[in-house]
Motif scaffolding. Structure first.
Motif, PDB file in Angstrom:
ATOM      1  N   ARG A  90       0.945  -1.104  -0.093  1.00 38.86           N
ATOM      2  CA  ARG A  90       0.162   0.014   0.005  1.00 38.86           C
ATOM      3  C   ARG A  90       0.877   1.449   0.054  1.00 38.86           C
ATOM      4  O   ARG A  90       2.160   1.179   0.056  1.00 38.86           O
ATOM      5  CB  ARG A  90      -0.783   0.036   1.231  1.00 38.86           C
ATOM      6  N   PHE A  91       0.033   2.659  -0.027  1.00 43.01           N
ATOM      7  CA  PHE A  91       0.848   3.438  -0.161  1.00 43.01           C
ATOM      8  C   PHE A  91       0.638   4.280   1.139  1.00 43.01           C
ATOM      9  O   PHE A  91      -0.401   4.216   1.916  1.00 43.01           O
ATOM     10  CB  PHE A  91       0.535   4.367  -1.276  1.00 43.01           C
ATOM     11  N   HIS A  92       1.722   4.932   1.613  1.00 41.76           N
ATOM     12  CA  HIS A  92       1.890   5.547   3.042  1.00 41.76           C
ATOM     13  C   HIS A  92       2.120   7.157   3.025  1.00 41.76           C
ATOM     14  O   HIS A  92       2.891   7.526   1.859  1.00 41.76           O
ATOM     15  CB  HIS A  92       2.836   4.828   3.981  1.00 41.76           C
ATOM     16  N   MET A  93       1.601   7.725   3.851  1.00 40.60           N
ATOM     17  CA  MET A  93       1.696   9.299   3.777  1.00 40.60           C
ATOM     18  C   MET A  93       3.328   9.498   4.049  1.00 40.60           C
ATOM     19  O   MET A  93       3.751  10.451   3.207  1.00 40.60           O
ATOM     20  CB  MET A  93       0.938   9.820   5.105  1.00 40.60           C
ATOM     21  N   TYR A  94       3.971   8.641   4.925  1.00 43.45           N
ATOM     22  CA  TYR A  94       5.263   9.118   5.016  1.00 43.45           C
ATOM     23  C   TYR A  94       6.342   8.905   3.831  1.00 43.45           C
ATOM     24  O   TYR A  94       7.364   9.209   4.050  1.00 43.45           O
ATOM     25  CB  TYR A  94       5.762   8.105   6.530  1.00 43.45           C
ATOM     26  N   GLU A  95       5.748   8.202   2.991  1.00 43.30           N
ATOM     27  CA  GLU A  95       6.598   7.913   1.655  1.00 43.30           C
ATOM     28  C   GLU A  95       6.563   9.180   1.097  1.00 43.30           C
ATOM     29  O   GLU A  95       7.489   9.410   0.086  1.00 43.30           O
ATOM     30  CB  GLU A  95       6.109   6.786   0.858  1.00 43.30           C
ATOM     31  N   GLY A  96       5.990  10.256   1.336  1.00 51.02           N
ATOM     32  CA  GLY A  96       5.697  11.515   0.751  1.00 51.02           C
ATOM     33  C   GLY A  96       4.618  11.748  -0.397  1.00 51.02           C
ATOM     34  O   GLY A  96       4.338  12.877  -0.940  1.00 51.02           O
ATOM     35  N   HIS A  97       3.811  10.568  -0.302  1.00 50.98           N
ATOM     36  CA  HIS A  97       2.451  10.492  -1.048  1.00 50.98           C
ATOM     37  C   HIS A  97       1.399  11.574  -0.525  1.00 50.98           C
ATOM     38  O   HIS A  97       1.235  11.578   0.555  1.00 50.98           O
ATOM     39  CB  HIS A  97       1.849   9.413  -1.428  1.00 50.98           C
ATOM     40  N   SER A  98       0.785  12.302  -1.378  1.00 50.28           N
ATOM     41  CA  SER A  98      -0.317  12.925  -1.121  1.00 50.28           C
ATOM     42  C   SER A  98      -1.293  12.014  -0.497  1.00 50.28           C
ATOM     43  O   SER A  98      -1.430  10.818  -1.019  1.00 50.28           O
ATOM     44  CB  SER A  98      -0.832  13.850  -2.127  1.00 50.28           C
ATOM     45  N   LEU A  99      -2.293  12.330   0.193  1.00 51.55           N
ATOM     46  CA  LEU A  99      -3.252  11.527   0.712  1.00 51.55           C
ATOM     47  C   LEU A  99      -4.101  11.138  -0.800  1.00 51.55           C
ATOM     48  O   LEU A  99      -4.861  10.136  -0.678  1.00 51.55           O
ATOM     49  CB  LEU A  99      -4.186  11.929   1.673  1.00 51.55           C
TER      50      LEU A  99
END
Ligand code: HPA
Length: 293
Positions: free
Chosen positions: A86-95
């Motif tokens: 999955r994608f996480h906020m802490y990876e720098g992705h926007s929500l």
């Protein structure tokens, strides 16, 4: 290819159309595999899988323990799509990127979302290796206006002000408890409140004590954004946290949590989680049209 934000309805539709032209599966159930829980996808029959890097518009996952692909297939005769990674906020992705797959799944016809995650426990009665059925959540980033639902609302997905008081479906939670009884695993299954923090650091002791006082049973760095977007677009949600560590709440405690330990506990319990999720999918009611032949 990456789409410009804010994302439009057409951006989600474009990705959904690409997927529908590359697989015959039309999933009703989506499953998000948390840290070290990718094995959940390995039981899918007639699998079709796509690395995220091949799917137009999809973000890329960067975390160890998250494979980064979508797997379509059947579990107990029901068509599912699994996010392995999955994608996480802490990876720098926007929500809006973190939750991008959820809206794509909606456009594919998914009506039930199963989320899993690795979490640290605050509840004194919990042990490492316990499975927590999520009854409710506290979304700490949401308190300060960090929400995937911020910005212009598209009514085609859902209402401006969605209710969240029934975020985790009661019927599915009951069904899961019954399955746990049948599987003989009730002694390490709990029900509790999950709290999302932004991460990537684990908690200080003062933070851990605060969360404990707030009534948090388990804390992690994901899940709330996907659950918000799924509820917003009318999906039924079921969530599981695997307790991979006890959060340190005592200054005298020498133990410190680390990501490798989290992955170790996940792999210890991955088989049982897979069985639980498989049985749940098998017994839940969905309008499955079993299109893939
Ligand atoms: N804190 C936050 N996230 C986590 C933890 C934790 O202790 N364990 C696994 N994910």
């Amino acid at each position: 290819m990456h789409r410009k934000e804010p994302l439009s309805y057409d951006d989600f539709q474009w990705t959904a159309d690409w997927i529908m032209s590359h697989t015959k599966h039309r999933p009703k159930v989506a499953i998000i595999c948390g840290s070290g829980l990718g094995l959940l996808a390995d039981g899918l029959q007639k699998p079709d899988s796509f690395p995220y890097s091949d799917i137009p518009g999809f973000p890329q996952s960067t975390v160890q323990g998250h494979a980064g692909r979508l797997v379509f297939g059947e579990l107990k005769g029901k068509t599912c799509v699994c996010m392995q990674g999955r994608f996480h906020m802490y990876e720098g992705h926007s929500l809006s990127k973190v939750t991008f797959p959820i809206r794509v799944f909606k456009l594919l016809g998914v009506d039930t979302l199963i989320v899993t995650n690795a979490a640290g426990s605050l509840a004194d009665s919990y042990n490492t290796g316990d499975i927590m059925i999520i009854r409710d959540h506290i979304n700490i980033p949401g308190f300060s206006g960090i929400s995937p639902l911020c910005g212009a609302n598209d009514e085609r997905f859902g209402p401006r002000f969605p209710a969240m008081s029934t975020a985790y479906d009661k019927g599915l939670r009951r069904l899961a408890f019954d399955i746990c009884k049948t599987l003989g695993i009730s002694r390490f299954v709990r029900e509790g409140v999950y709290c999302m923090v932004g991460g990537p650091n684990f908690e200080t002791i003062a933070e851990a004590r605060l969360l404990h006082k707030l009534g948090v049973d388990a804390v992690g760095m994901s899940t709330a954004p996907e659950v918000l977007v799924a509820n917003h677009c009318g999906m039924r949600v079921f969530g599981l946290s695997l307790i991979t560590n006890k959060v340190v709440k005592d200054y005298e405690d020498k133990e410190a949590v680390n990501h490798e330990g989290v992955l170790g506990v996940s792999s210890m319990r991955s088989q049982i989680l897979r069985t639980l999720v498989t049985e749940l999918v098998g017994l839940m009611d969905v309008n499955n049209n079993n299109d893939a032949e």
